[in-house]
Design a protein around this motif. Structure first.
Motif, PDB file in Angstrom:
ATOM      1  N   GLN A  76       0.829  -1.208   0.000  1.00  0.00           N
ATOM      2  CA  GLN A  76       0.000   0.000   0.000  1.00  0.00           C
ATOM      3  C   GLN A  76       0.862   1.257   0.000  1.00  0.00           C
ATOM      4  N   SER A  77       1.894   1.265   0.837  1.00  0.00           N
ATOM      5  CA  SER A  77       2.766   2.439   0.946  1.00  0.00           C
ATOM      6  C   SER A  77       3.601   2.642  -0.299  1.00  0.00           C
ATOM      7  N   GLY A  78       3.821   1.553  -1.044  1.00  0.00           N
ATOM      8  CA  GLY A  78       4.627   1.638  -2.259  1.00  0.00           C
ATOM      9  C   GLY A  78       3.889   2.206  -3.449  1.00  0.00           C
ATOM     10  N   GLY A  79       2.634   2.576  -3.276  1.00  0.00           N
ATOM     11  CA  GLY A  79       1.869   3.241  -4.333  1.00  0.00           C
ATOM     12  C   GLY A  79       1.453   2.336  -5.469  1.00  0.00           C
ATOM     13  N   ILE A  80       1.036   1.129  -5.128  1.00  0.00           N
ATOM     14  CA  ILE A  80       0.702   0.163  -6.183  1.00  0.00           C
ATOM     15  C   ILE A  80      -0.492   0.615  -7.033  1.00  0.00           C
ATOM     16  N   ILE A  81      -1.477   1.265  -6.441  1.00  0.00           N
ATOM     17  CA  ILE A  81      -2.648   1.707  -7.206  1.00  0.00           C
ATOM     18  C   ILE A  81      -2.262   2.800  -8.185  1.00  0.00           C
ATOM     19  N   ASP A  82      -1.439   3.753  -7.745  1.00  0.00           N
ATOM     20  CA  ASP A  82      -0.954   4.795  -8.653  1.00  0.00           C
ATOM     21  C   ASP A  82      -0.124   4.181  -9.771  1.00  0.00           C
ATOM     22  N   GLY A  83       0.657   3.166  -9.423  1.00  0.00           N
ATOM     23  CA  GLY A  83       1.475   2.492 -10.424  1.00  0.00           C
ATOM     24  C   GLY A  83       0.634   1.805 -11.489  1.00  0.00           C
ATOM     25  N   ILE A  84      -0.425   1.126 -11.063  1.00  0.00           N
ATOM     26  CA  ILE A  84      -1.329   0.458 -12.014  1.00  0.00           C
ATOM     27  C   ILE A  84      -2.054   1.492 -12.857  1.00  0.00           C
TER      28      ILE A  84
ATOM     29  N   LEU B 255      -1.833   1.550 -16.898  1.00  0.00           N
ATOM     30  CA  LEU B 255      -3.002   1.467 -17.777  1.00  0.00           C
ATOM     31  C   LEU B 255      -2.984   2.562 -18.827  1.00  0.00           C
ATOM     32  N   ASP B 256      -2.647   3.789 -18.409  1.00  0.00           N
ATOM     33  CA  ASP B 256      -2.573   4.901 -19.361  1.00  0.00           C
ATOM     34  C   ASP B 256      -1.575   4.595 -20.472  1.00  0.00           C
ATOM     35  N   THR B 257      -0.413   4.099 -20.081  1.00  0.00           N
ATOM     36  CA  THR B 257       0.652   3.809 -21.050  1.00  0.00           C
ATOM     37  C   THR B 257       0.232   2.726 -22.038  1.00  0.00           C
ATOM     38  N   VAL B 258      -0.342   1.650 -21.508  1.00  0.00           N
ATOM     39  CA  VAL B 258      -0.699   0.514 -22.359  1.00  0.00           C
ATOM     40  C   VAL B 258      -1.888   0.852 -23.262  1.00  0.00           C
ATOM     41  N   ILE B 259      -2.835   1.602 -22.759  1.00  0.00           N
ATOM     42  CA  ILE B 259      -3.982   2.017 -23.579  1.00  0.00           C
ATOM     43  C   ILE B 259      -3.502   2.837 -24.774  1.00  0.00           C
TER      44      ILE B 259
ATOM     45  N   ILE C  54      -7.427  -0.302 -31.058  1.00  0.00           N
ATOM     46  CA  ILE C  54      -8.661   0.314 -30.558  1.00  0.00           C
ATOM     47  C   ILE C  54      -8.710   1.744 -31.087  1.00  0.00           C
ATOM     48  N   ASN C  55      -9.906   2.302 -31.175  1.00  0.00           N
ATOM     49  CA  ASN C  55     -10.018   3.690 -31.630  1.00  0.00           C
ATOM     50  C   ASN C  55     -10.046   4.642 -30.438  1.00  0.00           C
ATOM     51  N   SER C  56     -10.095   5.925 -30.730  1.00  0.00           N
ATOM     52  CA  SER C  56     -10.058   6.944 -29.668  1.00  0.00           C
ATOM     53  C   SER C  56     -11.264   6.862 -28.744  1.00  0.00           C
ATOM     54  N   THR C  57     -12.406   6.490 -29.299  1.00  0.00           N
ATOM     55  CA  THR C  57     -13.618   6.386 -28.478  1.00  0.00           C
ATOM     56  C   THR C  57     -13.460   5.324 -27.398  1.00  0.00           C
ATOM     57  N   ILE C  58     -12.969   4.151 -27.798  1.00  0.00           N
ATOM     58  CA  ILE C  58     -12.761   3.063 -26.822  1.00  0.00           C
ATOM     59  C   ILE C  58     -11.679   3.456 -25.829  1.00  0.00           C
ATOM     60  N   SER C  59     -10.598   4.045 -26.343  1.00  0.00           N
ATOM     61  CA  SER C  59      -9.508   4.482 -25.467  1.00  0.00           C
ATOM     62  C   SER C  59     -10.013   5.450 -24.412  1.00  0.00           C
ATOM     63  N   ASN C  60     -10.781   6.432 -24.832  1.00  0.00           N
ATOM     64  CA  ASN C  60     -11.303   7.426 -23.883  1.00  0.00           C
ATOM     65  C   ASN C  60     -12.299   6.811 -22.904  1.00  0.00           C
ATOM     66  N   THR C  61     -13.084   5.863 -23.390  1.00  0.00           N
ATOM     67  CA  THR C  61     -14.061   5.198 -22.520  1.00  0.00           C
ATOM     68  C   THR C  61     -13.357   4.437 -21.399  1.00  0.00           C
ATOM     69  N   ILE C  62     -12.306   3.728 -21.760  1.00  0.00           N
ATOM     70  CA  ILE C  62     -11.552   2.963 -20.744  1.00  0.00           C
ATOM     71  C   ILE C  62     -10.896   3.918 -19.753  1.00  0.00           C
ATOM     72  N   LYS C  63     -10.295   4.986 -20.268  1.00  0.00           N
ATOM     73  CA  LYS C  63      -9.636   5.951 -19.375  1.00  0.00           C
ATOM     74  C   LYS C  63     -10.640   6.622 -18.437  1.00  0.00           C
ATOM     75  N   GLN C  64     -11.805   6.971 -18.985  1.00  0.00           N
ATOM     76  CA  GLN C  64     -12.831   7.611 -18.156  1.00  0.00           C
ATOM     77  C   GLN C  64     -13.371   6.667 -17.089  1.00  0.00           C
ATOM     78  N   GLY C  65     -13.328   5.371 -17.384  1.00  0.00           N
ATOM     79  CA  GLY C  65     -13.788   4.376 -16.412  1.00  0.00           C
ATOM     80  C   GLY C  65     -12.670   3.751 -15.608  1.00  0.00           C
ATOM     81  N   LYS C  66     -11.509   4.384 -15.678  1.00  0.00           N
ATOM     82  CA  LYS C  66     -10.329   3.802 -15.024  1.00  0.00           C
ATOM     83  C   LYS C  66     -10.506   3.641 -13.514  1.00  0.00           C
ATOM     84  N   ASN C  67     -11.234   4.572 -12.906  1.00  0.00           N
ATOM     85  CA  ASN C  67     -11.447   4.468 -11.454  1.00  0.00           C
ATOM     86  C   ASN C  67     -12.208   3.197 -11.080  1.00  0.00           C
TER      87      ASN C  67
END
Length: 241
Positions: free
Chosen positions: A105-113, A117-121, A130-143
């Motif tokens: 938890q202290s090592g920032g695993i959630i921030d790391g993931i 995700l941003d990089t791999v998307i 994937i197109n921009s629509t799918i990319s943006n949808t995944i990023k918007q739902g990242k939480n």
């Protein structure tokens, strides 16, 4: 079989700090790796509810093929290393599961993931998978994905606490049966311990107790359930106290 050979067969590496540290990291890579992968899978399905099953599987596979799989392992390793410094683990190895959990938890695993995700998307978008629509949808739902990851990691550690609690109970039961020279009771508890061992975090104290029990159990079993022990064997009994 001589006690020294049994110890060698059963305890290779258990008292070696480097091997123990590697075993703990390997355990976390494997256990948390599966946990995070499952959480990402569930999260992708949640943020793309309109997509067909095959489409979701294809997107997920592309994420993993374009760096998510290896990235998860590296993110776990980075979190472990940073977390150890943050919580003051100076020996290099964890003494208990609470330290493991706090370090991750202290090592920032959630921030790391999240960054991963941003990089791999972006990678699979640039590759035209994937197109921009799918990319943006995944990023918007990242939480949603990250919440699943956090929840699954917490559940994994909670499960580990239960396994250790059960194993310690079985160890104490084995000791009691041993003191009463009740081999059938010992055998019952020994089988339970052996079954749980593959899922048990490599915490030195617990693992050493388990290995010592393995040696004593084998000695008594191979000696016709004879509880008359040599001094070397009695010294092993002392390790369990």
């Amino acid at each position: 079989m001589e006690i020294s050979k049994l110890e060698k067969d059963n305890q290779i590496g258990l008292n070696n700090n480097l091997i123990n540290e590697k075993a703990q990291k390997s355990f976390l890579e494997t256990t948390l790796g599966k946990t995070i992968s499952t959480a990402v899978d569930i999260g992708i399905r949640a943020v793309l509810p309109e997509f067909l099953e095959d489409q979701v599987i294809n997107i997920k596979n592309n994420l993993f093929n374009y760096g998510l799989k290896d990235g998860i392992t590296k993110t776990i390793d980075d979190a472990i290393d940073l977390g150890k410094s943050a919580i003051g683990v100076v020996t290099g190895k964890f003494e208990n599961v609470t330290q493991m959990q706090n370090a991750v938890q202290s090592g920032g695993i959630i921030d790391g993931i999240s960054s991963l995700l941003d990089t791999v998307i972006e990678k699979i978008k640039k590759a035209g998978l994937i197109n921009s629509t799918i990319s943006n949808t995944i990023k918007q739902g990242k939480n949603v994905i990250l919440n699943n990851v956090e929840k699954n990691i917490e559940n994994t550690f909670n499960q580990q606490y239960k396994i250790i609690e059960t194993t310690n109970k079985n160890i104490n039961n084995w000791k009691e049966y041993f003191q009463n020279k009740n081999f059938s009771g010992m055998e019952k508890e020994y089988n339970k311990i052996a079954k749980q061992l593959k899922n048990l975090a490599p915490i030195e104290k617990t693992i050493n107790d388990v290995r010592t029990i393995e040696i004593l159990h084998s000695l008594i079993k191979n000696n016709g359930q004879n509880f008359d022990l040599t001094q070397d064997e009695l010294d092993l009994v002392e390790k369990l106290k």
